[in-house]
Design a protein around this motif. Structure first.
Motif, PDB file in Angstrom:
ATOM      1  N   ALA A  59       0.555  -0.995  -0.255  1.00  0.00           N
ATOM      2  CA  ALA A  59      -0.153   0.198  -0.323  1.00  0.00           C
ATOM      3  C   ALA A  59       0.678   1.363  -0.382  1.00  0.00           C
ATOM      4  O   ALA A  59       2.025   1.722   1.101  1.00  0.00           O
ATOM      5  CB  ALA A  59      -1.132   0.161   0.725  1.00  0.00           C
ATOM      6  N   LEU A  60       0.200   2.130  -0.630  1.00  0.00           N
ATOM      7  CA  LEU A  60       1.049   3.269  -0.666  1.00  0.00           C
ATOM      8  C   LEU A  60       0.387   4.151   0.906  1.00  0.00           C
ATOM      9  O   LEU A  60      -0.640   3.920  -0.201  1.00  0.00           O
ATOM     10  CB  LEU A  60       0.861   3.649  -2.687  1.00  0.00           C
ATOM     11  N   VAL A  61       0.922   5.022   1.328  1.00  0.00           N
ATOM     12  CA  VAL A  61      -0.103   5.364   2.262  1.00  0.00           C
ATOM     13  C   VAL A  61       0.855   7.454   2.230  1.00  0.00           C
ATOM     14  O   VAL A  61       2.889   6.796   2.264  1.00  0.00           O
ATOM     15  CB  VAL A  61       0.885   5.331   3.834  1.00  0.00           C
ATOM     16  N   GLU A  62       0.005   7.628   2.564  1.00  0.00           N
ATOM     17  CA  GLU A  62       0.047   9.505   2.787  1.00  0.00           C
ATOM     18  C   GLU A  62      -0.743   9.862   3.859  1.00  0.00           C
ATOM     19  O   GLU A  62      -1.822   9.629   3.929  1.00  0.00           O
ATOM     20  CB  GLU A  62       0.407  10.020   1.550  1.00  0.00           C
ATOM     21  N   LEU A  67      -3.184   5.175  -0.542  1.00  0.00           N
ATOM     22  CA  LEU A  67      -3.851   6.023  -1.967  1.00  0.00           C
ATOM     23  C   LEU A  67      -4.139   5.385  -3.696  1.00  0.00           C
ATOM     24  O   LEU A  67      -4.387   5.719  -4.657  1.00  0.00           O
ATOM     25  CB  LEU A  67      -2.540   6.801  -2.255  1.00  0.00           C
ATOM     26  N   ALA A  68      -2.964   4.168  -2.409  1.00  0.00           N
ATOM     27  CA  ALA A  68      -2.847   2.780  -4.286  1.00  0.00           C
ATOM     28  C   ALA A  68      -2.487   2.132  -3.708  1.00  0.00           C
ATOM     29  O   ALA A  68      -1.770   1.414  -1.822  1.00  0.00           O
ATOM     30  CB  ALA A  68      -2.293   3.568  -5.089  1.00  0.00           C
ATOM     31  N   ARG A  69      -2.770   0.388  -3.753  1.00  0.00           N
ATOM     32  CA  ARG A  69      -2.956  -0.637  -4.036  1.00  0.00           C
ATOM     33  C   ARG A  69      -2.132  -0.968  -4.716  1.00  0.00           C
ATOM     34  O   ARG A  69      -2.249  -1.346  -5.512  1.00  0.00           O
ATOM     35  CB  ARG A  69      -3.690  -1.774  -3.056  1.00  0.00           C
ATOM     36  N   ASP A 101       0.570   0.586  -9.305  1.00  0.00           N
ATOM     37  CA  ASP A 101       0.289   1.611  -9.326  1.00  0.00           C
ATOM     38  C   ASP A 101       1.100   1.919  -8.152  1.00  0.00           C
ATOM     39  O   ASP A 101       1.111   4.181  -8.102  1.00  0.00           O
ATOM     40  CB  ASP A 101      -1.563   1.470  -8.416  1.00  0.00           C
ATOM     41  N   VAL A 102       1.530   1.738  -6.580  1.00  0.00           N
ATOM     42  CA  VAL A 102       2.301   1.837  -6.095  1.00  0.00           C
ATOM     43  C   VAL A 102       3.422   3.056  -6.507  1.00  0.00           C
ATOM     44  O   VAL A 102       3.708   3.513  -5.441  1.00  0.00           O
ATOM     45  CB  VAL A 102       2.421   1.308  -4.537  1.00  0.00           C
ATOM     46  N   LEU A 103       4.093   2.506  -7.402  1.00  0.00           N
ATOM     47  CA  LEU A 103       5.305   2.968  -7.725  1.00  0.00           C
ATOM     48  C   LEU A 103       4.827   4.912  -8.951  1.00  0.00           C
ATOM     49  O   LEU A 103       5.670   5.492  -8.721  1.00  0.00           O
ATOM     50  CB  LEU A 103       6.380   2.204  -8.848  1.00  0.00           C
ATOM     51  N   ARG A 104       3.882   4.546  -9.739  1.00  0.00           N
ATOM     52  CA  ARG A 104       3.573   5.411 -10.465  1.00  0.00           C
ATOM     53  C   ARG A 104       3.012   6.511  -9.165  1.00  0.00           C
ATOM     54  O   ARG A 104       2.880   7.900  -9.601  1.00  0.00           O
ATOM     55  CB  ARG A 104       2.083   4.865 -11.146  1.00  0.00           C
ATOM     56  N   GLY A 105       2.004   6.048  -8.118  1.00  0.00           N
ATOM     57  CA  GLY A 105       1.835   7.087  -7.071  1.00  0.00           C
ATOM     58  C   GLY A 105       3.172   8.058  -6.528  1.00  0.00           C
ATOM     59  O   GLY A 105       3.070   8.564  -6.213  1.00  0.00           O
ATOM     60  N   LEU A 106       4.482   7.729  -6.970  1.00  0.00           N
ATOM     61  CA  LEU A 106       5.561   7.864  -5.916  1.00  0.00           C
ATOM     62  C   LEU A 106       6.312   9.540  -7.452  1.00  0.00           C
ATOM     63  O   LEU A 106       7.054  10.067  -6.968  1.00  0.00           O
ATOM     64  CB  LEU A 106       6.936   7.005  -5.584  1.00  0.00           C
TER      65      LEU A 106
END
Length: 266
Positions: A59-62, A67-69, A101-106
């Protein structure tokens, strides 16, 4: 007005985001691959057990918000188990390149990556992001792509790179390539820019702006970016030998300014 490629680092949002591996069941070596990919960056990675039935989810977390998984399997198949030589040789087709998605969200998170032998994985991140932007350009079938190679001979020496730029230019994209002129010319239908100044020797950029009327509102949240018509840019600078500071962005306004700077100043 930005007066260098380095100046665009001051314009990124630099969100404080982290990755959390939920209910990890995969062995330590798999977790180690994820660590090695982002080891030089500002992104922390944690494990967390939850009541959810799903396992091995990243999971991408802020600020406590997910935000994304992406699944660990998705990361393994698209990035973690990939060798950079597969891109150079053309083993991986352009339409097979996927950014989880989790890398795109970086996007707009600053990072530092090291090349071999300091790291076997970190520089791969630059290669994958580059290929994603090139795929966006090819699938859009128009617009402008500007890319630097340090050594322009890579366009002919690396079969995979040659095939990618043959596909992109053949799709109707106006392609401009930049680098030290260590070849007499290339058979590719691209506009060649040569020089010996810092941007030609020490930069790694891949910047795509779609035709007028492209997806201006595409990059409004995590998970956006990566579709035909999107604005996309990678900027990385080698201030130390084989060590790169960089970021990528899908924000139309920022991508347009980066593209304009390269077109007018490089």
């Amino acid at each position: 007005m930005t007066d260098s490629l380095r100046g665009f680092f001051d314009d990124i949002e630099a969100p404080d985001r982290s990755l959390v591996v939920l209910n990890r069941e995969s062995p330590d070596p798999v977790r180690g691959l994820l660590d090695s990919l982002l080891e030089g960056g500002s992104v922390e990675i944690h494990d967390l057990d939850t009541p959810e039935p799903e396992a091995d989810i990243v999971a991408l977390v802020e600020d406590g918000e997910v935000l994304a998984r992406s699944t660990l399997d998705e990361l393994l198949e698209s990035v973690l188990l990939i060798n950079s030589d597969l891109y150079k040789t053309g083993t991986i087709d352009l339409d097979e390149v996927v950014l989880p998605d989790v890398l795109r969200g970086l996007d707009e998170v600053p990072f530092r990556v090291r090349g071999y032998p300091a790291s076997n994985k970190e520089k791969l991140l630059l290669i994958v992001i580059s290929r994603v932007i090139e795929r966006i350009a090819a699938e859009t079938g128009g617009g402008t792509l500007r890319a630097s190679f340090q050594r322009l001979s890579r366009l002919d020496d690396e079969r995979g790179t040659h095939e990618v730029y043959e596909s992109v230019s053949g799709a109707g994209v106006d392609v401009h390539v930049y680098g030290v002129g260590d070849i007499d010319g290339t058979t590719l239908p691209v506009t060649v820019h040569t020089g010996t100044s810092y941007p030609y020797r020490r930069s790694w950029f891949v910047v795509f702006t779609p035709p007028e009327g492209g997806r201006e509102g595409a990059a409004t949240g995590v998970g956006d970016g990566g579709a035909p018509g999107d604005y996309a840019a990678l900027v990385a600078l080698e201030d130390e030998p084989n060590v790169w500071d960089g970021f990528w962005t899908f924000r139309p306004e920022l991508v347009s300014r980066i593209e304009r700077y390269i077109a007018e100043q490089v």
